[in-house]
Design an enzyme around this catalytic site. Structure first.
Site, PDB file in Angstrom:
ATOM      1  N   GLU A   1      41.675  42.738  50.039  1.00 16.29           N
ATOM      2  CA  GLU A   1      41.907  42.198  48.928  1.00 16.29           C
ATOM      3  C   GLU A   1      43.584  42.476  48.906  1.00 16.29           C
ATOM      4  O   GLU A   1      43.970  43.817  48.896  1.00 16.29           O
ATOM      5  CB  GLU A   1      41.456  42.711  47.573  1.00 16.29           C
ATOM      6  CG  GLU A   1      42.120  42.109  46.424  1.00 16.29           C
ATOM      7  CD  GLU A   1      41.781  42.516  44.655  1.00 16.29           C
ATOM      8  OE1 GLU A   1      40.558  42.947  44.920  1.00 16.29           O
ATOM      9  OE2 GLU A   1      42.412  42.591  43.890  1.00 16.29           O
TER      10      GLU A   1
ATOM     11  N   HIS B   1      46.284  41.752  41.326  1.00 12.19           N
ATOM     12  CA  HIS B   1      46.974  42.611  40.682  1.00 12.19           C
ATOM     13  C   HIS B   1      48.335  41.837  40.154  1.00 12.19           C
ATOM     14  O   HIS B   1      49.278  41.511  41.073  1.00 12.19           O
ATOM     15  CB  HIS B   1      47.622  43.800  41.344  1.00 12.19           C
ATOM     16  CG  HIS B   1      47.493  45.188  40.525  1.00 12.19           C
ATOM     17  ND1 HIS B   1      48.731  45.373  39.668  1.00 12.19           N
ATOM     18  CD2 HIS B   1      46.419  45.999  40.250  1.00 12.19           C
ATOM     19  CE1 HIS B   1      48.297  46.430  38.999  1.00 12.19           C
ATOM     20  NE2 HIS B   1      47.297  46.928  39.306  1.00 12.19           N
TER      21      HIS B   1
ATOM     22  N   ASN C   1      38.867  40.130  35.820  1.00 10.50           N
ATOM     23  CA  ASN C   1      38.508  41.589  35.633  1.00 10.50           C
ATOM     24  C   ASN C   1      38.517  41.940  33.994  1.00 10.50           C
ATOM     25  O   ASN C   1      39.631  41.527  33.277  1.00 10.50           O
ATOM     26  CB  ASN C   1      39.649  42.210  36.255  1.00 10.50           C
ATOM     27  CG  ASN C   1      39.711  43.806  35.920  1.00 10.50           C
ATOM     28  OD1 ASN C   1      39.242  44.434  34.764  1.00 10.50           O
ATOM     29  ND2 ASN C   1      39.838  44.809  36.988  1.00 10.50           N
TER      30      ASN C   1
ATOM     31  N   THR D   1      46.120  50.729  38.559  1.00  9.64           N
ATOM     32  CA  THR D   1      45.840  51.039  40.247  1.00  9.64           C
ATOM     33  C   THR D   1      47.273  50.713  40.805  1.00  9.64           C
ATOM     34  O   THR D   1      47.976  49.583  40.580  1.00  9.64           O
ATOM     35  CB  THR D   1      45.032  50.009  41.046  1.00  9.64           C
ATOM     36  OG1 THR D   1      43.930  50.020  40.100  1.00  9.64           O
ATOM     37  CG2 THR D   1      44.674  50.632  42.316  1.00  9.64           C
TER      38      THR D   1
ATOM     39  N   ARG E   1      36.457  53.587  36.470  1.00 10.10           N
ATOM     40  CA  ARG E   1      37.497  54.938  36.648  1.00 10.10           C
ATOM     41  C   ARG E   1      36.696  56.255  36.671  1.00 10.10           C
ATOM     42  O   ARG E   1      35.610  56.327  35.577  1.00 10.10           O
ATOM     43  CB  ARG E   1      38.732  54.805  35.781  1.00 10.10           C
ATOM     44  CG  ARG E   1      39.226  53.390  36.175  1.00 10.10           C
ATOM     45  CD  ARG E   1      40.601  53.611  35.472  1.00 10.10           C
ATOM     46  NE  ARG E   1      41.561  54.309  35.891  1.00 10.10           N
ATOM     47  CZ  ARG E   1      42.750  54.099  36.704  1.00 10.10           C
ATOM     48  NH1 ARG E   1      42.843  52.758  37.012  1.00 10.10           N
ATOM     49  NH2 ARG E   1      43.538  55.155  37.202  1.00 10.10           N
TER      50      ARG E   1
ATOM     51  N   GLU F   1      35.162  47.449  40.981  1.00 10.64           N
ATOM     52  CA  GLU F   1      36.029  48.289  41.741  1.00 10.64           C
ATOM     53  C   GLU F   1      35.813  49.794  41.777  1.00 10.64           C
ATOM     54  O   GLU F   1      35.549  50.142  40.512  1.00 10.64           O
ATOM     55  CB  GLU F   1      37.434  47.897  41.024  1.00 10.64           C
ATOM     56  CG  GLU F   1      38.053  46.597  41.504  1.00 10.64           C
ATOM     57  CD  GLU F   1      39.235  46.042  40.603  1.00 10.64           C
ATOM     58  OE1 GLU F   1      39.739  46.952  39.810  1.00 10.64           O
ATOM     59  OE2 GLU F   1      39.682  45.204  40.422  1.00 10.64           O
TER      60      GLU F   1
ATOM     61  N   ARG G   1      38.029  55.654  31.199  1.00 11.33           N
ATOM     62  CA  ARG G   1      38.899  55.160  30.093  1.00 11.33           C
ATOM     63  C   ARG G   1      38.685  53.853  29.643  1.00 11.33           C
ATOM     64  O   ARG G   1      38.975  53.528  28.543  1.00 11.33           O
ATOM     65  CB  ARG G   1      40.286  55.355  30.559  1.00 11.33           C
ATOM     66  CG  ARG G   1      40.964  54.224  31.418  1.00 11.33           C
ATOM     67  CD  ARG G   1      42.432  54.062  31.717  1.00 11.33           C
ATOM     68  NE  ARG G   1      42.904  55.379  32.684  1.00 11.33           N
ATOM     69  CZ  ARG G   1      44.066  55.216  33.379  1.00 11.33           C
ATOM     70  NH1 ARG G   1      44.456  54.198  33.399  1.00 11.33           N
ATOM     71  NH2 ARG G   1      44.168  56.393  34.200  1.00 11.33           N
TER      72      ARG G   1
ATOM     73  N   HIS H   1      40.024  45.290  30.111  1.00  9.63           N
ATOM     74  CA  HIS H   1      40.671  45.573  29.053  1.00  9.63           C
ATOM     75  C   HIS H   1      39.965  45.130  27.884  1.00  9.63           C
ATOM     76  O   HIS H   1      40.542  45.520  26.734  1.00  9.63           O
ATOM     77  CB  HIS H   1      42.352  45.126  29.185  1.00  9.63           C
ATOM     78  CG  HIS H   1      42.882  45.950  30.309  1.00  9.63           C
ATOM     79  ND1 HIS H   1      42.955  47.132  30.481  1.00  9.63           N
ATOM     80  CD2 HIS H   1      43.419  45.385  31.394  1.00  9.63           C
ATOM     81  CE1 HIS H   1      43.642  47.563  31.394  1.00  9.63           C
ATOM     82  NE2 HIS H   1      43.835  46.499  32.126  1.00  9.63           N
TER      83      HIS H   1
HETATM   84  N1  PXP Z   1      42.573  43.867  41.742  1.00  9.92           N
HETATM   85  C1  PXP Z   1      42.258  45.305  41.944  1.00  9.92           C
HETATM   86  C2  PXP Z   1      41.965  46.054  42.886  1.00  9.92           C
HETATM   87  C3  PXP Z   1      42.722  46.099  40.636  1.00  9.92           C
HETATM   88  O1  PXP Z   1      42.600  47.363  40.672  1.00  9.92           O
HETATM   89  C4  PXP Z   1      43.154  45.256  39.302  1.00  9.92           C
HETATM   90  C5  PXP Z   1      43.493  46.048  38.413  1.00  9.92           C
HETATM   91  O2  PXP Z   1      42.206  46.670  37.945  1.00  9.92           O
HETATM   92  C6  PXP Z   1      43.115  43.987  39.513  1.00  9.92           C
HETATM   93  C7  PXP Z   1      42.785  43.220  40.639  1.00  9.92           C
HETATM   94  C8  PXP Z   1      43.591  43.151  38.250  1.00  9.92           C
HETATM   95  O3  PXP Z   1      44.825  43.237  37.979  1.00  9.92           O
HETATM   96  P1  PXP Z   1      45.436  42.668  36.617  1.00  9.92           P
HETATM   97  O4  PXP Z   1      44.801  43.387  35.401  1.00  9.92           O
HETATM   98  O5  PXP Z   1      46.791  43.130  36.933  1.00  9.92           O
HETATM   99  O6  PXP Z   1      45.151  41.334  36.786  1.00  9.92           O
END
Ligand code: PXP
Length: 250
Positions: A153, A203, A9, A103, A47, A72, A51, A12
């Site tokens: 997920e 997550h 992901n 999230t 989003r 997502e 952001r 960031h």
């Molecule tokens: N899975 C989902 C559905 C999420 O919303 C996120 C955060 O955007 C992640 C995974 C990844 O989480 P993290 O950034 O904490 O690794």
């Protein structure tokens, strides 16, 4: 050798760009480095408040991502319309609140059942695979199956918060709270297997808390973002991705 896939992901990277309103760092460059380093796919969250990831990022990522491109998104008509135009490989439906930092919690599938079912149907018409981000809970998994979704997920956030509080080393016996949360994940994973659903998880996962989660039978993909981008500040993005791939490989 584990066959679990890693989708990175890269939200960031865009967070850093948006913090200054610059054109760098570019998430596209990040996606390329992640895939060249062995990641199996790229995940972004478009989003409603934009952001971090912007609409143009999603359009351009669709053109360059070679593995799975996982988008997502919340159940918003505006974002659904964008997703249907872009056609990522996979949509992961998540709950979204404007004031949240990230999230929080899984989708309440029962409460939004009809909306989710009709979104799943629309995405399937476009040939897009659908995953629902849910709490590690048997009922949530069963309800997800009834919507027609292909994957769930499992939200690993609660487990990760508890595991991280232990302070890094999870190699011995797990403290009871951590074990309880891990068991919830493993049981929900088992239920997904029984229902023949694809299984993703994510997550809060990082190089300290990841290994126990790999015990989930049938786990197909992990979505990991924040810890990889944070780690990349010190070791570089490629090394941060490879570190996690090595843990996954066992
Ligand atoms: N899975 C989902 C559905 C999420 O919303 C996120 C955060 O955007 C992640 C995974 C990844 O989480 P993290 O950034 O904490 O690794």
């Amino acid at each position: 050798m584990s066959t679990v896939k890693l989708c990175v992901n890269i939200d960031h990277i865009a967070t850093l760009r948006e913090a200054r309103g610059t054109s760098y760092p570019d998430p596209l460059e990040g996606a390329r480095i992640c895939e060249e380093s062995g990641a199996h796919g790229i995940t972004v969250h478009l989003r409603e408040d934009r952001r971090h990831i912007q609409d143009r990022d999603v359009v351009e990522l669709k053109k360059i991502v070679r593995g799975k491109f996982n988008l997502e998104m919340a159940l918003s008509d505006e974002i659904i319309a964008i997703a249907r135009k872009v056609r990522p490989d996979q949509i992961t439906l998540v709950p979204e609140k404007r004031e949240e930092i990230t999230t929080e919690g899984g989708l309440d599938v029962a409460a939004h059942f009809e909306r989710i079912r009709s979104a799943v149907k629309a995405f399937h018409e476009d040939g897009i695979v659908v995953s629902l981000f849910v709490e590690p809970d048997k009922d949530a998994v069963s309800r997800s199956k009834e919507t027609g979704a292909d994957y769930i997920e499992l939200h690993t956030g609660t487990y990760c918060v508890l595991a991280d509080a232990v302070g890094g080393d999870l190699s011995g016996d797990l403290p009871s709270g951590v074990k309880r949360e891990l068991d919830r994940i493993l049981r929900a994973a088992e239920h997904a297997r029984e229902l023949d659903m694809g299984l993703n998880a994510g997550h809060g996962l990082n190089r300290h808390n990841l290994a126990p989660v790999l015990a989930a039978r049938g786990l197909d993909e992990l979505n990991i973002g924040h810890s990889i981008i944070a780690r990349s500040i010190y070791v570089g993005l490629s090394a941060a991705v490879k570190e996690l791939l090595a843990i996954i490989a066992g």
